[in-house]
Design a protein around this motif. Sequence first.
Motif, PDB file in Angstrom:
ATOM      1  N   PRO A   1       0.829  -1.210   0.000  1.00 46.02           N
ATOM      2  CA  PRO A   1       0.000   0.000   0.000  1.00 46.02           C
ATOM      3  C   PRO A   1       0.863   1.259   0.000  1.00 46.02           C
ATOM      4  O   PRO A   1       2.027   1.239   0.434  1.00 46.02           O
ATOM      5  CB  PRO A   1      -0.804  -0.113   1.304  1.00 46.02           C
ATOM      6  N   ALA A   2       0.292   2.340  -0.486  1.00 50.28           N
ATOM      7  CA  ALA A   2       0.990   3.623  -0.420  1.00 50.28           C
ATOM      8  C   ALA A   2       1.199   4.023   1.036  1.00 50.28           C
ATOM      9  O   ALA A   2       0.428   3.627   1.925  1.00 50.28           O
ATOM     10  CB  ALA A   2       0.177   4.686  -1.145  1.00 50.28           C
ATOM     11  N   ASP A   3       2.260   4.786   1.295  1.00 51.74           N
ATOM     12  CA  ASP A   3       2.560   5.291   2.643  1.00 51.74           C
ATOM     13  C   ASP A   3       2.849   4.172   3.632  1.00 51.74           C
ATOM     14  O   ASP A   3       2.586   4.296   4.834  1.00 51.74           O
ATOM     15  CB  ASP A   3       1.417   6.161   3.167  1.00 51.74           C
ATOM     16  N   VAL A   4       3.392   3.059   3.111  1.00 51.23           N
ATOM     17  CA  VAL A   4       3.826   1.942   3.942  1.00 51.23           C
ATOM     18  C   VAL A   4       5.251   1.578   3.533  1.00 51.23           C
ATOM     19  O   VAL A   4       5.547   1.454   2.341  1.00 51.23           O
ATOM     20  CB  VAL A   4       2.913   0.706   3.773  1.00 51.23           C
ATOM     21  N   SER A   5       6.131   1.423   4.508  1.00 50.82           N
ATOM     22  CA  SER A   5       7.521   1.067   4.210  1.00 50.82           C
ATOM     23  C   SER A   5       7.955  -0.119   5.065  1.00 50.82           C
ATOM     24  O   SER A   5       7.835  -0.086   6.298  1.00 50.82           O
ATOM     25  CB  SER A   5       8.446   2.260   4.477  1.00 50.82           C
ATOM     26  N   LEU A   6       8.427  -1.173   4.408  1.00 48.65           N
ATOM     27  CA  LEU A   6       8.996  -2.326   5.113  1.00 48.65           C
ATOM     28  C   LEU A   6      10.427  -1.977   5.500  1.00 48.65           C
ATOM     29  O   LEU A   6      11.269  -1.750   4.633  1.00 48.65           O
ATOM     30  CB  LEU A   6       8.972  -3.567   4.217  1.00 48.65           C
ATOM     31  N   VAL A   7      10.717  -1.924   6.798  1.00 50.85           N
ATOM     32  CA  VAL A   7      12.028  -1.457   7.245  1.00 50.85           C
ATOM     33  C   VAL A   7      12.941  -2.588   7.729  1.00 50.85           C
ATOM     34  O   VAL A   7      14.163  -2.496   7.624  1.00 50.85           O
ATOM     35  CB  VAL A   7      11.886  -0.392   8.350  1.00 50.85           C
TER      36      VAL A   7
ATOM     37  N   GLY B   1       7.637 -17.912   5.616  1.00 52.03           N
ATOM     38  CA  GLY B   1       6.726 -18.123   6.726  1.00 52.03           C
ATOM     39  C   GLY B   1       7.386 -17.840   8.053  1.00 52.03           C
ATOM     40  O   GLY B   1       8.559 -18.175   8.252  1.00 52.03           O
ATOM     41  N   HIS B   2       6.666 -17.195   8.941  1.00 54.09           N
ATOM     42  CA  HIS B   2       7.122 -16.818  10.277  1.00 54.09           C
ATOM     43  C   HIS B   2       8.147 -15.701  10.263  1.00 54.09           C
ATOM     44  O   HIS B   2       8.758 -15.414  11.307  1.00 54.09           O
ATOM     45  CB  HIS B   2       7.647 -18.027  11.052  1.00 54.09           C
ATOM     46  N   ASP B   3       8.344 -15.038   9.120  1.00 51.80           N
ATOM     47  CA  ASP B   3       9.117 -13.799   9.116  1.00 51.80           C
ATOM     48  C   ASP B   3       8.382 -12.764   9.964  1.00 51.80           C
ATOM     49  O   ASP B   3       7.155 -12.616   9.865  1.00 51.80           O
ATOM     50  CB  ASP B   3       9.245 -13.234   7.696  1.00 51.80           C
ATOM     51  N   GLU B   4       9.130 -12.049  10.806  1.00 52.74           N
ATOM     52  CA  GLU B   4       8.553 -10.918  11.536  1.00 52.74           C
ATOM     53  C   GLU B   4       8.862  -9.660  10.732  1.00 52.74           C
ATOM     54  O   GLU B   4      10.022  -9.284  10.575  1.00 52.74           O
ATOM     55  CB  GLU B   4       9.156 -10.817  12.930  1.00 52.74           C
ATOM     56  N   LEU B   5       7.827  -9.042  10.203  1.00 55.16           N
ATOM     57  CA  LEU B   5       7.985  -7.867   9.344  1.00 55.16           C
ATOM     58  C   LEU B   5       7.670  -6.613  10.142  1.00 55.16           C
ATOM     59  O   LEU B   5       6.614  -6.518  10.776  1.00 55.16           O
ATOM     60  CB  LEU B   5       7.048  -7.960   8.142  1.00 55.16           C
ATOM     61  N   LEU B   6       8.571  -5.639  10.096  1.00 62.74           N
ATOM     62  CA  LEU B   6       8.348  -4.361  10.761  1.00 62.74           C
ATOM     63  C   LEU B   6       8.161  -3.281   9.705  1.00 62.74           C
ATOM     64  O   LEU B   6       8.993  -3.151   8.793  1.00 62.74           O
ATOM     65  CB  LEU B   6       9.505  -3.991  11.682  1.00 62.74           C
ATOM     66  N   PHE B   7       7.074  -2.540   9.839  1.00 66.51           N
ATOM     67  CA  PHE B   7       6.724  -1.497   8.884  1.00 66.51           C
ATOM     68  C   PHE B   7       6.571  -0.155   9.587  1.00 66.51           C
ATOM     69  O   PHE B   7       6.200  -0.088  10.758  1.00 66.51           O
ATOM     70  CB  PHE B   7       5.378  -1.798   8.204  1.00 66.51           C
ATOM     71  N   VAL B   8       6.817   0.910   8.828  1.00 68.58           N
ATOM     72  CA  VAL B   8       6.336   2.231   9.205  1.00 68.58           C
ATOM     73  C   VAL B   8       5.156   2.517   8.300  1.00 68.58           C
ATOM     74  O   VAL B   8       5.267   2.431   7.071  1.00 68.58           O
ATOM     75  CB  VAL B   8       7.423   3.314   9.051  1.00 68.58           C
ATOM     76  N   SER B   9       4.012   2.833   8.915  1.00 70.86           N
ATOM     77  CA  SER B   9       2.778   2.984   8.141  1.00 70.86           C
ATOM     78  C   SER B   9       1.918   4.093   8.737  1.00 70.86           C
ATOM     79  O   SER B   9       1.907   4.288   9.954  1.00 70.86           O
ATOM     80  CB  SER B   9       1.986   1.669   8.147  1.00 70.86           C
ATOM     81  N   ILE B  10       1.190   4.791   7.877  1.00 73.49           N
ATOM     82  CA  ILE B  10       0.190   5.710   8.397  1.00 73.49           C
ATOM     83  C   ILE B  10      -1.017   4.876   8.832  1.00 73.49           C
ATOM     84  O   ILE B  10      -1.262   3.785   8.293  1.00 73.49           O
ATOM     85  CB  ILE B  10      -0.215   6.779   7.366  1.00 73.49           C
ATOM     86  N   PRO B  11      -1.777   5.340   9.812  1.00 75.33           N
ATOM     87  CA  PRO B  11      -2.885   4.526  10.344  1.00 75.33           C
ATOM     88  C   PRO B  11      -3.900   4.105   9.279  1.00 75.33           C
ATOM     89  O   PRO B  11      -4.441   2.997   9.343  1.00 75.33           O
ATOM     90  CB  PRO B  11      -3.525   5.448  11.390  1.00 75.33           C
ATOM     91  N   GLU B  12      -4.140   4.981   8.298  1.00 73.59           N
ATOM     92  CA  GLU B  12      -5.157   4.698   7.308  1.00 73.59           C
ATOM     93  C   GLU B  12      -4.817   3.509   6.419  1.00 73.59           C
ATOM     94  O   GLU B  12      -5.706   2.947   5.765  1.00 73.59           O
ATOM     95  CB  GLU B  12      -5.400   5.934   6.424  1.00 73.59           C
TER      96      GLU B  12
END
Length: 229
Positions: free
Chosen positions: A171-177, A196-207
């Motif tokens: 999605p727009a305004d989402v970054s996988l860090v 599978g079972h990767d822990e993904l951390l994102f910076v995302s706007i709430p929307e």
Amino acid sequence: MRVVIAGAGAVGRSVASELLENGHEVLLVDRDPKAIKAEAVPDASWLLADACELSSLEEAQLNRCQVVIAASGDDKVNLVVSLLAKTEFGVPRVVARVNHPKNEWMFNESWGVDVAVSTPRIMAALVEEAVAVGDLVRLFTFQQGDANLVELTLPEDSPSIGKRVQDVSWPADVSLVTIVREGRVLVPTGETPLEGHDELLFVSIPEREHELQELLCPHDQAKTQPASR
């Protein structure tokens, strides 16, 4: 990076030690002589002063700081320090400790706070993060910019398993860090495959959090909000 920490209690000293290990310059400020324990963090600089007074912050040379951390055990002190750091000295990054959850609503850009750290909220988020596979968990909120750090552990049946990062329609305004995989921290590139079972951390706007949840775990139609607030 030069960091000033207001509050030299156990929390302030622990943060100082971590920052020093990472090569940063740290000054600890506290008005209580009993808190000045230079032997506890020998590589830090120390200042016996009231961080709520403008003259003390001038002595601490906040104009040379990249980050100020308000880490005292008093929310009123942390708010005053944050406001002075931002408005009087233009410190780029102000991080403030929230001691009482009922006061958390005040720790925002109006008081000069860029990041508010609430221990109860973080503990709850970490518990949810540990047990929730396929749930989007909000770890904390960046007050400046209205964005969240969120985490999702990929279930084995996610449609994204096996895809490269660049092949996923994020999605727009989402970054996988970051990807945490088998105890290793990976900085993702476009070629990195998802497992599978990767822990993904994102910076995302709430929307966009609902879209992210649906993209990675579309079978969980009932999950429309992140697990932690």
